[in-house]
Design an enzyme around this catalytic site. Structure first.
Site, mmCIF file in Angstrom:
data_model
loop_
_atom_site.group_PDB
_atom_site.id
_atom_site.type_symbol
_atom_site.label_atom_id
_atom_site.label_comp_id
_atom_site.label_asym_id
_atom_site.label_seq_id
_atom_site.Cartn_x
_atom_site.Cartn_y
_atom_site.Cartn_z
ATOM 1 N N GLY A 196 0.429 2.765 -0.770
ATOM 2 C CA GLY A 196 0.532 1.606 -1.654
ATOM 3 C C GLY A 196 1.973 1.340 -2.045
ATOM 4 O O GLY A 196 2.567 0.324 -1.662
ATOM 5 N N ASN A 254 10.394 5.975 -5.770
ATOM 6 C CA ASN A 254 11.794 6.384 -5.595
ATOM 7 C C ASN A 254 12.606 5.911 -6.801
ATOM 8 O O ASN A 254 12.479 4.767 -7.218
ATOM 9 C CB ASN A 254 12.375 5.750 -4.339
ATOM 10 C CG ASN A 254 11.438 5.842 -3.169
ATOM 11 O OD1 ASN A 254 11.083 6.924 -2.766
ATOM 12 N ND2 ASN A 254 10.983 4.702 -2.661
ATOM 13 N N HIS A 288 2.565 1.100 -12.607
ATOM 14 C CA HIS A 288 2.416 2.536 -12.311
ATOM 15 C C HIS A 288 3.761 3.127 -11.851
ATOM 16 O O HIS A 288 4.214 4.146 -12.383
ATOM 17 C CB HIS A 288 1.338 2.679 -11.221
ATOM 18 C CG HIS A 288 1.123 4.063 -10.690
ATOM 19 N ND1 HIS A 288 -0.043 4.756 -10.898
ATOM 20 C CD2 HIS A 288 1.908 4.880 -9.950
ATOM 21 C CE1 HIS A 288 0.044 5.948 -10.311
ATOM 22 N NE2 HIS A 288 1.228 6.038 -9.723
ATOM 23 N N GLU A 289 4.393 2.484 -10.876
ATOM 24 C CA GLU A 289 5.645 3.035 -10.337
ATOM 25 C C GLU A 289 6.765 2.979 -11.383
ATOM 26 O O GLU A 289 7.636 3.850 -11.407
ATOM 27 C CB GLU A 289 6.079 2.315 -9.056
ATOM 28 C CG GLU A 289 5.044 2.278 -7.931
ATOM 29 C CD GLU A 289 4.463 3.628 -7.548
ATOM 30 O OE1 GLU A 289 5.079 4.653 -7.833
ATOM 31 O OE2 GLU A 289 3.350 3.639 -6.973
ATOM 32 N N HIS A 329 6.572 5.958 -13.579
ATOM 33 C CA HIS A 329 7.129 7.140 -12.924
ATOM 34 C C HIS A 329 8.643 7.244 -13.081
ATOM 35 O O HIS A 329 9.203 8.327 -12.925
ATOM 36 C CB HIS A 329 6.865 7.091 -11.420
ATOM 37 C CG HIS A 329 5.534 7.624 -11.002
ATOM 38 N ND1 HIS A 329 5.042 8.821 -11.445
ATOM 39 C CD2 HIS A 329 4.604 7.142 -10.141
ATOM 40 C CE1 HIS A 329 3.865 9.048 -10.871
ATOM 41 N NE2 HIS A 329 3.577 8.042 -10.084
ATOM 42 N N GLU A 335 0.775 11.915 -11.521
ATOM 43 C CA GLU A 335 -0.074 10.810 -11.081
ATOM 44 C C GLU A 335 -1.087 10.388 -12.136
ATOM 45 O O GLU A 335 -1.331 9.211 -12.337
ATOM 46 C CB GLU A 335 -0.775 11.181 -9.766
ATOM 47 C CG GLU A 335 0.191 11.324 -8.608
ATOM 48 C CD GLU A 335 1.144 10.132 -8.463
ATOM 49 O OE1 GLU A 335 0.850 9.046 -8.995
ATOM 50 O OE2 GLU A 335 2.192 10.297 -7.831
HETATM 51 ZN ZN LIG Z 1 2.141 7.534 -8.592
#
Ligand SMILES: [Zn+2]
Length: 786
Positions: free
Chosen positions: A223, A227, A258-259, A262, A281
Site C-alpha cells: 500500500g 520512509n 497512517h504513514e 509513523h 503498526e
Molecule cells: Zn504502517
C-alpha cells in the site's frame, strides 16, 4: 548502479561484518588503507579485516545490478516506456542497496549523494542542499544529513516528477507524481498536510524534518511505506480525487494519515527489534482512524474500523495458526510474516480498548511522554505501557501483558436466568473445539435500556439483574471478544434489533458469521439475522453482511439457503440506499451502494443487465457503480466484452478505475476468460501494481474456482519471485486459496506442503487452516435447508 559508502564506526565487533546481499564488491578501505574483505553471498555478510576499536572509517565501493523483474528493494517502477527507480526497504532490503548493519536498533545519520543524468528528478528523505554538474551530461545532488534513523526507513527515487505542495506550520508537504498526475494528488496532499499539523499538536513533538514527500509510484507492491520524510505509495492511494469512490478515497486518505503517524511513531522512535513491529503498526493504524475521525467526522470512521480492522483480526485470531500480538521474531525473515491482521488490526483494537480504559487525556499524555523520552532512539512495548501507566496511575502494564502475550481471544457466553446474568469465558476457535483461556475483560452491557459494566477476570461470573427485555454486550464494540447468547438471548436481540445501534448490530452479525464458520450455530440462525439487517438498513452493517455473503457465495453458491437469502437481502437494501446518488447523501451511503451493486450484479442476471446498460458511459458514471457496470457488462456479453475490458486495463491511466475494470474481467462465467485475466495481470502489458486484482477478485467468482486454482499451481513460483517472496505475495495467496481451493483441499495441501520449507511455514499453515474451515462450511451450507 555504482555505489560508494563510507561508514564511521566505533568499537567495531570482531570480526567486523556488515549485512550485504545482491551486491558485488570492488574495494574496501579502512582509514584510507586497502583492507582485506570476504563477501559471503549465501549468508549475506561482508566481513572486513583490520577494523580497529577506535573510531574508524570503512569505505566500500560496490556495484548493484537492478533487476527488471522485481518490485521490491531497489526496483524500476514502470509506466509506459518510462520508469522511476525507487527503493522499498522494509524490513531487510537496505542490505541489497548498500552494505550496512540492517537492524532497526542500529540507527545512523545518512549523508546521501546521487549522481544521475541531467534533467531527471531525485527525491530522498531530506531536502537537496546542493546541485552541481558532474560532467558528461550528469548532475550530482547532495542531500541534507538525516537525523539518526534506521536503515529500513532510507529512501530515494529517481525519475521524472511533477510536484504539488502545501506548507503547514512551516513544513513543506509535497506530493511527487509522474508527469501529468499532480492535480490528482490534491486530496491526499491536503489530508496529509492536515495530519502533520494535527499530530504536532497531539504528540506535542514537532515534526522532526524540514519537508515531507509523498511519492506516488506507478508500480508498487504493497500500500504505502513510511520512509522518513519521503512516504512512498501506490498510485491508487495517493492519486484520489473528489470523483473517486468513497471507499477508495477513504482507503487512500487513511493510508496517508497512517504513514504520517509513523513519522513520529516508528521513525522518530523505532522499535528495538521486529518483535515489536506490531507496536508500530497497531499504533499507526489506531491513530489513523482516530485522527481521520477528527479531520473528517462525516466519514464515520469507527464503523470502517470494525469492518476493515476489528473483524478481520477476530477472524484470523480465531485460527489455531494465529500468534500473540507480541510475536516471537528470531530472524528478520520471520518479521515479514507478522505484517498481518494481528499486528495491525488486533493490536489497534487492544490500543482502542486501553484508551477506553485509561481515558483519552491520559492516553495522549502517555504517548507524548514516550515520544519525547525516546526521540531519535529505540524503545519497546513495555516502555509505552509504563508511560501510559504513569500518565494514568492505572496498572496498564499488567492488563496489556495479558492481551499481548496470549494468542487468540475470549468467547463470552451470556445467559440470563432467574434474576441474574451469568457470563463465562473461554478461548474462541474457528475449529469449533473447546479451549480454555482467561483474559481480563472490561465488558460493557445494556440491559433493559440501562448501561452498566463489569470486569470479567475469572472463568465465570454472575451479576444480579432482572432482565425482562433487551440484553446486549460489548457496546460500540470496544472490547476484543465475541458474544454468544443462548436461544432466548438471540430471540430478545432479534426482537429489539431496530433499536440497536449500527456498531452493535455489526458486532452481533459478525459474531454470528464467526460462529457459523465454527459450526456453533445453525445456518438458519445466521440467515435470520441477515434478513433482520435487510429490514433495518444501516450502512456499515449492510457493507459487512455483503462482504460475508460474497465470501459465502464464493464457496457455496449452489447452497439452497444462500439461494434464498440473496433475493431477500439485496432488493430491499438497494431500494433503501438507492441505485443512484442522491444529493447531500452521507459518504457511507455511496459506499454501501458500491458494495450492494457490485455483489448483486454478480449473482442476479436481471440486475447485471441493468448495470451493463450503463457501461457505455463508464468514464462519467458515479464511481460507486463503476464496478457493478463492469461486472454487468462482462456477465451479459462474455467473450464480446473481453477485448474492450482488457484494452481498458492496459490503457486507463488511473489505477482506481482499472481496479473497477478488473472487477468485470474477473466476473466472467466462462473460466477460460478469467484465465486470460489472470495471465494479463502478470503479462507486463499492464501495471504490475495490478497483479493482485485478478487473483483476489476472481477468488470471489465461484465459476472461476477451478481455473484459478490450476493457474496458481502453474504460476506460484513465478509470482513468488516477482514479489521477491515479500509478505504481499502470501496476502494474495491468503485471499485466493481458501476460496478457490475449497473443492480440492487434499490437492492444495500436497501442493503447498512442497512449498513450505522454502517459504517459511506460518503463512502457509494459516492458508491451509482457513481453507479447511471453508471446505467444512461448504458442506454444511449445501446441507442446510434441504
Ligand atoms: Zn504502517
Amino acid at each position: 548502479m555504482k555505489g560508494k559508502i563510507a561508514i564511521r564506526v566505533k568499537g567495531a565487533a570482531k570480526p567486523f561484518a556488515l549485512d550485504a546481499s545482491q551486491l558485488t564488491f570492488n574495494s574496501v578501505a579502512v582509514n584510507g588503507r586497502p583492507a582485506k574483505f570476504v563477501h559471503d553471498a549465501k549468508k549475506g555478510k561482508l566481513k572486513v579485516s583490520g577494523v580497529p576499536l577506535r573510531e574508524s572509517v570503512v569505505e566500500i565501493e560496490y556495484d548493484k545490478q537492478v533487476s527488471d523483474d522485481v518490485i521490491f528493494g531497489l526496483y524500476k517502477s514502470k509506466y509506459g516506456r518510462d520508469y522511476i527507480l525507487a527503493t522499498d526497504l522494509e524490513p531487510a532490503e537496505a542490505r541489497t542497496v548498500f552494505p550496512c548493519v540492517d537492524e532497526p536498533a542500529y540507527k545512523a545519520a545518512f549523508r546521501l549523494q546521487i549522481t544521475t543524468e541531467n534533467g531527471v528528478g531525485v527525491i530522498a528523505n531530506t531536502p537537496i542542499v546542493r546541485k552541481e554538474s558532474a560532467g558528461s551530461g550528469r548532475t550530482t545532488y547532495t542531500f541534507q544529513e538525516t537525523p539518526r534513523m534506521s536503515t529500513y526507513l532510507f529512501f530515494f527515487a529517481i525519475g521524472l516528477f511533477e510536484e504539488a505542495k502545501l506548507t503547514t506550520d512551516g513544513i513543506d508537504v509535497i506530493t511527487a507524481t509522474r508527469p501529468g498526475q499532480s492535480e490528482n494528488s490534491r486530496v491526499a496532499l491536503k489530508i496529509a498536510a492536515e495530519a502533520v499539523s494535527e499530530y504536532q499538536r497531539y504528540f506535542e513533538v514537532p515534526y522532526p524534518l524540514k519537508k515531507l514527500h509523498i511519492v506516488a509510484l506507478p508500480e508498487y507492491h504493497t500500500g504505502a511505506m513510511e520512509n522518513w520524510g519521503a512516504i512512498s505509495s501506490r498510485e491508487s492511494y495517493a492519486l484520489i480525487t473528489e470523483q473517486t469512490s468513497f471507499t477508495q478515497k477513504n482507503r487512500g486518505a487513511m493510508s496517508m494519515v497512517h504513514e504520517v503517524a509513523h513519522q513520529w511513531f516508528g521513525d522518530l522512535v523505532t522499535m528495538k527489534w521486529w518483535d515489536d513491529l506490531w507496536l508500530n503498526e497497531s499504533f499507526a493504524t489506531f491513530m489513523s482512524y482516530k485522527m481521520t475521525e477528527k479531520l473528517r467526522p462525516d466519514w464515520e470512521m469507527w464503523g470502517i474500523f470494525l469492518r476493515d480492522e476489528g473483524f478481520r483480526a477476530l477472524n484470523q485470531d480465531a485460527l489455531s495458526t494465529t500468534h500473540p500480538i507480541q510475536a516471537h521474531v528470531r530472524t528478520v525473515k520471520d518479521a515479514g510474516h507478522t505484517f498481518d491482521s494481528i499486528s495491525y488490526g488486533k493490536g489497534a483494537c487492544v490500543l482502542r480498548m486501553l484508551e477506553a480504559y485509561v481515558g483519552e487525556a491520559s492516553f495522549s499524555k502517555g504517548v507524548s511522554e514516550y515520544l519525547k523520552k525516546f526521540s531519535f532512539s529505540n524503545a519497546s512495548g513495555k516502555d509505552l505501557w509504563q508511560a501510559l501507566g504513569s500518565a494514568s496511575g492505572l496498572p496498564v502494564s499488567r492488563v496489556a501483558k495479558e492481551w499481548l502475550t496470549k494468542p487468540g481471544y475470549p468467547l463470552v457466553k451470556v445467559k440470563s436466568e432467574r434474576g441474574k446474568i451469568v457470563l463465562s469465558q473461554r478461548r474462541f476457535s474457528l475449529s469449533g473445539k473447546e479451549a480454555p483461556g482467561l483474559w481480563p475483560i472490561p465488558i460493557s452491557f445494556r440491559a433493559d435500556g440501562k448501561v452498566s459494566s463489569v470486569f470479567l477476570d475469572r472463568g465465570a461470573k454472575a451479576i444480579e439483574a432482572n432482565v425482562e427485555g433487551e440484553l446486549v454486550l460489548n457496546l460500540d464494540r470496544t472490547g476484543f471478544f465475541s458474544t454468544l447468547y443462548d436461544r432466548a438471548g438471540y430471540d430478545r436481540v432479534a426482537g429489539g434489533f431496530a433499536k440497536i445501534g449500527p456498531l452493535d448490530r455489526a458486532g452481533i452479525v459478525y459474531d454470528l458469521f464467526l460462529f457459523l464458520q465454527a459450526g456453533l450455530i445453525e445456518p438458519e440462525l445466521y440467515a435470520r439475522f441477515v434478513r433482520l439487517c435487510a429490514s433495518n438498513p444501516d450502512a456499515i452493517t449492510t457493507q459487512i453482511v455483503t462482504e460475508q455473503l460474497m465470501a459465502l457465495y464464493s464457496i457455496a453458491d449452489d447452497s439452497p439457503i444462500l439461494g434464498s437469502i440473496g433475493p431477500e437481502f439485496y432488493p430491499p437494501l438497494l431500494e433503501a440506499f438507492g441505485e443512484d446518488p442522491r444529493p447531500g447523501e452521507p459518504p457511507v451511503v455511496g459506499a454501501t451502494r458500491e458494495y450492494l451493486t457490485s455483489q448483486y450484479a454478480s449473482i442476479d442476471r436481471t440486475f447485471a443487465m441493468k448495470m451493463a446498460a450503463q457501461f457505455e458511459r463508464f468514464a462519467e458514471l458515479d464511481p460507486n457503480i463503476k464496478g457493478a457496470a463492469a461486472i454487468g457488462y462482462a456477465l451479459t456479453n462474455g467473450e464480446r466484452a473481453e477485448k474492450k475490458l482488457q484494452d481498458m486495463a492496459k490503457t486507463l491511466q488511473g489505477e482506481v478505475d482499472r481496479a473497477k475494470v478488473y472487477e468485470g474481467l474477473c466476473a466472467f462465467r466462462e473460466p477460460e476468460l478469467v484465465e486470460h485475466t489472470l495471465e494479463l495481470g502478470i503479462s507486463g502489458l499492464v501495471s504490475r501494481s495490478d497483479s493482485g486484482y485478478p487473483l483476489v477478485l476472481s477468488a470471489f467468482n465461484p465459476y472461476a474456482r477451478d481455473v484459478l486454482w490450476r493457474w496458481i499451481t502453474k504460476r506460484y513460483d513465478y509470482m513468488r519471485e516477482m514479489y521477491a517472496g515479500s509478505q504481499q505475495f502470501y496476502l494474495y495467496m491468503g485471499y485466493a486459496i481458501p476460496f478457490c481451493g475449497v473443492e480440492h483441499e487434499g490437492e492444495v495441501k500436497r501442493f503447498l506442503s512442497g512449498k513450505r520449507l522454502k517459504d517459511g511455514g506460518s503463512s502457509i499453515a494459516r492458508i491451509l487452516e482457513q481453507l479447511h474451515i471453508n471446505a467444512r462450511l461448504r458442506k454444511r451450507l449445501l446441507e442446510a435447508g434441504n
